[in-house]
Design a protein around this motif. Structure first.
Motif, PDB file in Angstrom:
ATOM      1  N   GLY A   1      17.313  43.359  61.984  1.00 55.50           N
ATOM      2  CA  GLY A   1      17.681  44.487  63.110  1.00 55.50           C
ATOM      3  C   GLY A   1      16.438  44.382  64.033  1.00 55.50           C
ATOM      4  N   ILE A   2      16.996  44.474  65.182  1.00 54.32           N
ATOM      5  CA  ILE A   2      15.679  44.472  66.302  1.00 54.32           C
ATOM      6  C   ILE A   2      16.050  45.685  66.917  1.00 54.32           C
ATOM      7  N   TRP A   3      15.042  46.491  67.274  1.00 57.66           N
ATOM      8  CA  TRP A   3      14.865  47.632  68.106  1.00 57.66           C
ATOM      9  C   TRP A   3      13.781  47.061  69.306  1.00 57.66           C
ATOM     10  N   SER A   4      14.047  47.767  70.519  1.00 55.41           N
ATOM     11  CA  SER A   4      13.059  47.372  71.604  1.00 55.41           C
ATOM     12  C   SER A   4      12.413  49.141  71.830  1.00 55.41           C
ATOM     13  N   THR A   5      11.037  49.008  71.874  1.00 56.99           N
ATOM     14  CA  THR A   5      10.521  50.333  72.035  1.00 56.99           C
ATOM     15  C   THR A   5      10.038  50.603  73.389  1.00 56.99           C
ATOM     16  N   GLY A   6      10.164  51.820  73.696  1.00 56.90           N
ATOM     17  CA  GLY A   6       9.614  52.098  75.091  1.00 56.90           C
ATOM     18  C   GLY A   6      10.133  53.341  75.731  1.00 56.90           C
ATOM     19  N   THR A   7       9.645  54.412  76.169  1.00 54.75           N
ATOM     20  CA  THR A   7      10.330  55.473  76.645  1.00 54.75           C
ATOM     21  C   THR A   7      11.107  55.049  78.244  1.00 54.75           C
ATOM     22  N   GLU A   8      10.604  53.905  78.588  1.00 59.06           N
ATOM     23  CA  GLU A   8      11.105  53.605  79.753  1.00 59.06           C
ATOM     24  C   GLU A   8      12.449  52.987  79.662  1.00 59.06           C
ATOM     25  N   HIS A   9      12.743  52.623  78.305  1.00 58.64           N
ATOM     26  CA  HIS A   9      13.994  52.025  78.296  1.00 58.64           C
ATOM     27  C   HIS A   9      15.027  53.202  77.756  1.00 58.64           C
ATOM     28  N   THR A  10      14.496  54.299  76.910  1.00 62.79           N
ATOM     29  CA  THR A  10      15.322  55.466  76.447  1.00 62.79           C
ATOM     30  C   THR A  10      15.670  56.253  77.617  1.00 62.79           C
ATOM     31  N   ARG A  11      14.854  56.311  78.474  1.00 61.89           N
ATOM     32  CA  ARG A  11      15.302  57.296  79.748  1.00 61.89           C
ATOM     33  C   ARG A  11      15.995  56.775  80.739  1.00 61.89           C
ATOM     34  N   GLY A  12      16.448  55.147  80.486  1.00 61.60           N
ATOM     35  CA  GLY A  12      17.346  54.651  81.439  1.00 61.60           C
ATOM     36  C   GLY A  12      16.839  54.250  82.953  1.00 61.60           C
ATOM     37  N   ASP A  13      15.390  53.959  82.863  1.00 64.18           N
ATOM     38  CA  ASP A  13      14.757  53.264  84.053  1.00 64.18           C
ATOM     39  C   ASP A  13      15.409  51.961  84.412  1.00 64.18           C
ATOM     40  N   ALA A  14      16.288  51.748  85.402  1.00 64.19           N
ATOM     41  CA  ALA A  14      16.766  50.698  85.498  1.00 64.19           C
ATOM     42  C   ALA A  14      15.960  49.411  86.228  1.00 64.19           C
ATOM     43  N   SER A  15      14.582  49.936  86.676  1.00 62.71           N
ATOM     44  CA  SER A  15      13.617  49.045  87.224  1.00 62.71           C
ATOM     45  C   SER A  15      13.067  48.338  85.992  1.00 62.71           C
ATOM     46  N   ILE A  16      13.032  48.706  84.852  1.00 60.92           N
ATOM     47  CA  ILE A  16      12.238  48.227  83.694  1.00 60.92           C
ATOM     48  C   ILE A  16      13.263  47.231  82.963  1.00 60.92           C
ATOM     49  N   VAL A  17      13.291  46.036  82.760  1.00 56.19           N
ATOM     50  CA  VAL A  17      14.071  44.951  82.263  1.00 56.19           C
ATOM     51  C   VAL A  17      13.366  44.821  80.766  1.00 56.19           C
ATOM     52  N   ASP A  18      14.229  44.921  79.881  1.00 55.52           N
ATOM     53  CA  ASP A  18      13.971  44.518  78.374  1.00 55.52           C
ATOM     54  C   ASP A  18      13.850  43.143  78.219  1.00 55.52           C
ATOM     55  N   VAL A  19      12.837  42.337  77.900  1.00 55.87           N
ATOM     56  CA  VAL A  19      12.872  41.119  77.946  1.00 55.87           C
ATOM     57  C   VAL A  19      12.521  40.804  76.434  1.00 55.87           C
TER      58      VAL A  19
END
Length: 212
Positions: free
Chosen positions: A150-168
């Protein structure tokens, strides 16, 4: 090969100008023998007997037709038909080049020998293993399921839906796991908080212990 089981010696001098002529006296389907064919064969001084044979058919090993030792492919012969007595259509084939003994014929044990190892214990099963396993009569084998991750990506920028930050990291880890034969599952995003990160791990640990 689909074709005709013939005696290769009869083609040693075959050519386009003087082809070897065979008379078809029966047919062998995949997995079948030619029992009874030789007993109904009528001698023909102008042609040698042959059998139409499908891929997987058994060459005769006893009797009058045991000398059939090669298979000439269907597309490599010329078909002719002549009407003989009683208005019967008798099928002949012409072979215009020499055929070597054993051509397009496989004998028992040709694919694998008795006691030959097909797959080692602990080896990852690939599609190339399926054919020999099935050929040896193995309809079921014991395997271990691929590791699931199982894989989680961490970062508040992702949980708040910041479209300018891409999850790589998430896509990269999924692809890397797949390359190593692991079953990846993307589980979503977590905030940068120790308690928040710990909670889904604890839940997943409890779930795994009861459902594995």
């Amino acid at each position: 090969m689909d074709g005709f089981a013939i005696a290769s010696s009869w083609t040693s001098n075959a050519s386009c100008l003087k082809p070897a002529i065979f008379r078809t006296i029966g047919k062998i389907a995949a997995g079948q023998e030619c029992d009874g064919v030789s007993s109904t064969y009528e001698y023909d001084e102008h042609a040698q007997p042959c059998l139409e044979i499908m891929t997987g058919g058994h060459f005769p090993t006893t009797g009058a037709l045991s000398g059939l030792d090669a298979c000439v492919k269907l597309e490599d012969v010329v078909h002719t038909k002549f009407d003989r007595q009683c208005n019967r259509a008798i099928k002949y084939v012409k072979v215009a080049s020499p055929v070597r003994r054993g051509t397009n014929r496989r004998v028992a044990g040709g694919d694998m020998a008795k006691s030959q190892l097909i797959v080692r214990a602990g080896q990852r099963i690939q599609s190339s293993h399926i054919l020999p396993l099935a050929s040896a009569g193995n309809s079921r084998i014991e395997i271990e399921r691929r590791l699931r991750v199982g894989i989680w990506s961490t970062g508040t920028e992702h949980t708040r839906g910041d479209a300018s930050i891409v999850d790589v990291n998430g896509p990269y880890l999924q692809a890397a796991c797949a390359e190593y034969g692991v079953e990846p599952e993307f589980l979503g995003y977590l905030d940068n908080d120790a308690e928040i990160v710990a909670e889904p791990f604890e839940q997943r640990s409890s779930w795994a212990s009861t459902t594995s």
